[in-house]
Design an enzyme around this catalytic site. Structure first.
Site, PDB file in Angstrom:
ATOM      1  N   GLY A  46       0.696  -1.202  -0.169  1.00 12.32           N
ATOM      2  CA  GLY A  46       0.066   0.016   0.172  1.00 12.32           C
ATOM      3  C   GLY A  46       0.665   1.239   0.061  1.00 12.32           C
ATOM      4  CD  GLN A  51       3.282   5.662   2.927  1.00  8.74           C
ATOM      5  OE1 GLN A  51       2.222   5.150   2.260  1.00  8.74           O
ATOM      6  NE2 GLN A  51       4.051   4.883   3.170  1.00  8.74           N
ATOM      7  CB  CYS A  91       5.182   1.794   7.377  1.00  4.49           C
ATOM      8  SG  CYS A  91       4.690   3.620   6.692  1.00  4.49           S
ATOM      9  CG  LEU A  92       6.394   0.831   1.485  1.00  4.17           C
ATOM     10  CD1 LEU A  92       5.809   1.110  -0.145  1.00  4.17           C
ATOM     11  CD2 LEU A  92       7.702  -0.019   1.231  1.00  4.17           C
ATOM     12  CG  HIS A 133      -0.599   1.054   6.978  1.00  4.19           C
ATOM     13  ND1 HIS A 133       0.223   0.700   8.322  1.00  4.19           N
ATOM     14  CD2 HIS A 133       0.021   1.731   6.415  1.00  4.19           C
ATOM     15  CE1 HIS A 133       1.265   1.202   8.104  1.00  4.19           C
ATOM     16  NE2 HIS A 133       1.388   2.009   6.685  1.00  4.19           N
ATOM     17  CD  GLU A 134      -1.182   2.429   2.766  1.00  4.98           C
ATOM     18  OE1 GLU A 134      -0.923   3.674   2.812  1.00  4.98           O
ATOM     19  OE2 GLU A 134      -0.369   1.468   2.876  1.00  4.98           O
ATOM     20  CG  HIS A 137       0.304   6.564   5.664  1.00  7.71           C
ATOM     21  ND1 HIS A 137       1.358   7.243   6.220  1.00  7.71           N
ATOM     22  CD2 HIS A 137       0.500   5.439   5.473  1.00  7.71           C
ATOM     23  CE1 HIS A 137       2.276   6.392   6.283  1.00  7.71           C
ATOM     24  NE2 HIS A 137       1.805   5.008   5.951  1.00  7.71           N
TER      25      HIS A 137
END
Length: 160
Positions: A46, A51, A91-92, A133-134, A137
């Site tokens: 995701g 991000q 997480c990226l 999660h997304e 963000h």
């Protein structure tokens, strides 16, 4: 299509609230394409626009074919959720760190597709976790804010 640079914590953009998308045009289509390419290149499941430094309410996810493959959502919001699951997240934007986070087991979210048409998706398990999660963000929330415990990948391997 292009690979974008993924913003890393503690960059302040990750703590900002993203704004609602009102223009559904070729710029949005390019953003969605670039986000998908960036997510795949980074081997993530995701990615949210903040991000990559863009404060728009846009997310992409791909939790595998069993969850529908690539999902694009513009202006997503949670409609309903039920049950609970505790599990690991990464997480990226926070490479090398993971954490155990309590999330709903089932979720339904609504939003818009790349052309502004209304869409609704329902997910369980990994997809439900990814949706939450997304969307977090988009509201400036990181998984580390919610984790009951955080650990490095090395520490995770030691426990197995």
């Amino acid at each position: 299509m292009a690979i974008r640079i993924i913003v890393k914590d503690p960059d302040p953009v990750l703590r900002e609230k993203a704004i609602t998308v009102t223009k559904f045009n070729s710029n949005l289509h390019k953003l969605l394409d670039d986000m998908a390419d960036t997510m795949y290149e980074a081997e993530g499941v995701g990615l949210a626009a903040p991000q990559i430094g863009i404060l728009k309410r846009v997310i992409v996810m791909d939790c595998g074919e069993e969850h529908g493959g690539l999902i694009e959502m513009v202006n997503p919001e949670i409609v309903t959720s039920s049950g609970e699951q505790m599990g690991p997240e990464g997480c990226l934007s926070i490479p090398g760190l993971r954490g155990d986070v309590l999330r709903a087991m089932n979720v339904t979210a609504k939003g818009q597709d790349r052309d502004g048409n209304p869409i609704e998706i329902t997910g369980t398990e990994l997809l439900a976790r990814c949706i939450f999660h997304e969307i977090d963000h988009l509201n400036g929330v990181l998984f580390t804010d919610l984790a009951v415990k955080t650990y490095t990948a090395d520490e995770e391997e030691e426990e197995e």
